[in-house]
Design an enzyme around this catalytic site. Structure first.
Site, short mmCIF file in Angstrom:
data_model
loop_
_atom_site.label_atom_id
_atom_site.label_comp_id
_atom_site.label_asym_id
_atom_site.label_seq_id
_atom_site.Cartn_x
_atom_site.Cartn_y
_atom_site.Cartn_z
N GLU A 162 -9.59 -10.47 -8.09
CA GLU A 162 -8.42 -9.46 -7.57
C GLU A 162 -7.24 -9.10 -8.12
OE1 GLU A 162 -9.42 -8.80 -2.83
OE2 GLU A 162 -7.18 -9.27 -3.68
N ASN A 222 -2.14 0.08 7.21
CA ASN A 222 -1.39 -1.56 8.12
C ASN A 222 -0.58 -2.13 6.61
OD1 ASN A 222 -3.80 -1.84 5.83
ND2 ASN A 222 -4.30 -3.58 7.32
N TYR A 257 -12.34 -2.25 -3.33
CA TYR A 257 -13.57 -2.74 -1.58
C TYR A 257 -15.05 -2.99 -1.74
CZ TYR A 257 -8.70 -2.10 0.60
OH TYR A 257 -6.91 -2.46 0.88
N HIS A 311 -1.67 -5.87 1.62
CA HIS A 311 -2.75 -6.34 0.83
C HIS A 311 -2.77 -7.93 0.53
CE1 HIS A 311 -7.00 -7.45 -0.84
NE2 HIS A 311 -6.59 -8.06 -1.80
N LYS A 354 0.75 -1.25 0.40
CA LYS A 354 0.16 0.19 -0.55
C LYS A 354 0.82 1.24 -0.26
CE LYS A 354 -3.63 -2.01 2.00
NZ LYS A 354 -4.97 -2.58 3.48
P1 IDP Z 1 -7.58 -7.36 5.53
O1 IDP Z 1 -7.04 -6.08 4.27
O2 IDP Z 1 -6.40 -8.00 6.76
O3 IDP Z 1 -8.02 -8.22 3.86
P2 IDP Z 1 -10.17 -6.37 5.27
O4 IDP Z 1 -10.99 -6.22 6.30
O5 IDP Z 1 -10.48 -6.25 3.83
O6 IDP Z 1 -8.93 -6.41 5.66
O7 IDP Z 1 -10.01 -4.79 5.32
C1 IDP Z 1 -9.40 -3.69 4.16
C2 IDP Z 1 -8.71 -2.66 4.63
O8 IDP Z 1 -9.62 -1.87 5.09
C3 IDP Z 1 -7.68 -3.45 5.77
O9 IDP Z 1 -6.08 -3.86 5.22
C4 IDP Z 1 -6.74 -1.43 6.61
O10 IDP Z 1 -6.10 -1.09 5.36
C5 IDP Z 1 -9.02 -1.35 6.15
N1 IDP Z 1 -9.88 -1.07 7.70
C6 IDP Z 1 -10.15 -2.65 7.72
N2 IDP Z 1 -10.67 -2.14 9.05
C7 IDP Z 1 -10.84 -0.66 8.92
C8 IDP Z 1 -11.39 0.31 10.25
O11 IDP Z 1 -11.40 -0.22 11.39
N3 IDP Z 1 -11.08 1.35 10.17
C9 IDP Z 1 -9.76 2.07 9.31
N4 IDP Z 1 -9.32 0.92 8.00
C10 IDP Z 1 -9.93 -0.26 8.27
#
Ligand code: IDP
Length: 159
Positions: free
Chosen positions: A137, A123, A60, A126, A20
């Site tokens: 994807e 984080n 997303y 992805h 990212k």
């Molecule tokens: P993943 O990336 O671990 O598969 P997902 O639930 O698909 O997790 O969420 C996609 C992305 O959305 C996460 O990697 C993170 O960057 C963001 N995200 C998920 N939950 C939150 C939140 O509670 N606050 C802000 N960003 C979030």
């Protein structure tokens, strides 16, 4: 999508990984690629891309009703990302283990998120959550001609 795209199983399983914008800015690309290479996976596609909002909205789609959705889209479009496809046995599941949990606070040390970040909104990486998502994807981020077929010289030492 070509018909042979669905047939990637076993040692030919593929996953979509994206470093990212924060991961790129923080110079984590080499470290992340190193981990996938050393684990024994094969890189079959890679590019630096400034993702369009349209692409990110599709990527997303399932999170469109979440309160953090618009923050997520602007975060992901805040700079270039490195989009990759990695191939190998159980690569989808293994990559998710290597990434750690969605929330870095729940990610164990030794995982990418557990070693390199602290906040869920930043984080760094992805990874597809299932073989089915990986196929979608990969088709969304890459053209067929960008996916390379090549034999790795270490194959017989990994399998
Ligand atoms: P993943 O990336 O671990 O598969 P997902 O639930 O698909 O997790 O969420 C996609 C992305 O959305 C996460 O990697 C993170 O960057 C963001 N995200 C998920 N939950 C939150 C939140 O509670 N606050 C802000 N960003 C979030």
């Amino acid at each position: 999508a070509r018909s042979d795209e669905g047939g990637w199983t076993g040692v030919n399983e593929r996953t979509f990984i994206a470093v990212k914008p924060d991961g790129v800015q923080r110079r984590l690309l080499g470290e992340i690629v190193r981990r996938f290479e050393k684990r024994g996976f094969k890189l079959v596609a890679v590019k630096l891309v400034k993702a369009s909002e349209e692409l990110l909205r599709e990527h997303y789609w399932q999170l469109r009703n979440k309160p953090f959705y618009s923050t997520l889209i602007s975060y992901m479009s805040s700079g270039p990302v490195v989009a990759m496809v990695w191939q190998g046995l159980d690569v989808v599941k293994t990559a998710r283990k290597m990434l750690g949990e969605t929330n870095p606070a729940d990610s164990l040390p030794g995982t990418i998120r557990g070693d390199f970040c602290v906040e869920v909104g930043k984080n760094v990486i992805h990874g597809s959550d299932s073989v089915e998502s990986a196929q979608k994807e990969i088709a969304l981020w890459f053209r067929q001609s960008e996916l390379h077929r090549w034999e790795s010289s270490t194959k017989t030492w990994i399998y």
